[in-house]
Design an enzyme around this catalytic site. Sequence first.
Site, short mmCIF file in Angstrom:
data_model
loop_
_atom_site.label_atom_id
_atom_site.label_comp_id
_atom_site.label_asym_id
_atom_site.label_seq_id
_atom_site.Cartn_x
_atom_site.Cartn_y
_atom_site.Cartn_z
N HIS A 208 -43.49 -21.70 -6.22
CA HIS A 208 -42.09 -21.31 -6.35
C HIS A 208 -41.89 -19.80 -6.18
CE1 HIS A 208 -38.00 -22.26 -7.22
NE2 HIS A 208 -38.25 -23.34 -7.93
N ASP A 212 -38.29 -21.81 -2.65
CA ASP A 212 -37.50 -22.45 -3.71
C ASP A 212 -37.47 -23.96 -3.55
OD1 ASP A 212 -36.90 -20.06 -5.00
OD2 ASP A 212 -35.12 -19.72 -3.77
#
Length: 231
Positions: A208, A212
């Site tokens: 992450h 995203d």
Amino acid sequence: MEQVTASTDSRTVVPLRGVRAMIADKMASSLREGAQLTHHGSCDISGLLGFKQRMAADGVKLSVEDIVNHCVVQVLQRHPDINGTVKDKEIHLSSSVDLCVAIALPGNLLVAPAIFGANEMDPSSLREARRDLVSRAQSNKLSVTEMTSGTFTVSNLGLTRVEHFTPIINAPQIGILGIGCSTERPVSDSDGNITLRPYVGLSLTFDHRAIDGGPAGDILTDLCNTIEALS
């Protein structure tokens, strides 16, 4: 792997040594240093199995994994943001897809060597490259470069009963795909008839820090669509 049996309560103690210790350290380090999240999805592989049969009729034998790997390479070229590594707070993206394939070895060992330039290979060439890595992994003939490079990894548990799992990223790479087993599901066709169709579970773990959840979801969706478009 050495096993030591404790005399006090008959427990078996297996020391984390050698290659197993290296694997353990790398897995723990990957989880500590990355922000890992996994998306799960499933896709219809009816077309994939048909493609596999047609290739076999032409003398080209491919496994489900080989065909999924080929689809993964195509998707990575369309989504370069996940094809690379994270190092020292920098994202390093690659124009070449150097695809790592996880290989289980005797003694509870695991390696994930790279197929360099997988984006320049057709399914048959990709299969031969993977089989070559498996053969050399089993005879301990992989190079250090093959063992420590790569831009994305695929881990296949399709021969087990595991449908989805959460593969740990092959650090410092940004992503890894887990392939689960295939299962038959009831599906309603356009006429309202219920038929059984084969589905495979796919699990995409991503860092992450580099990408995203939304874009990662798009990547997994594109992969499912690419597999389902095979005919």
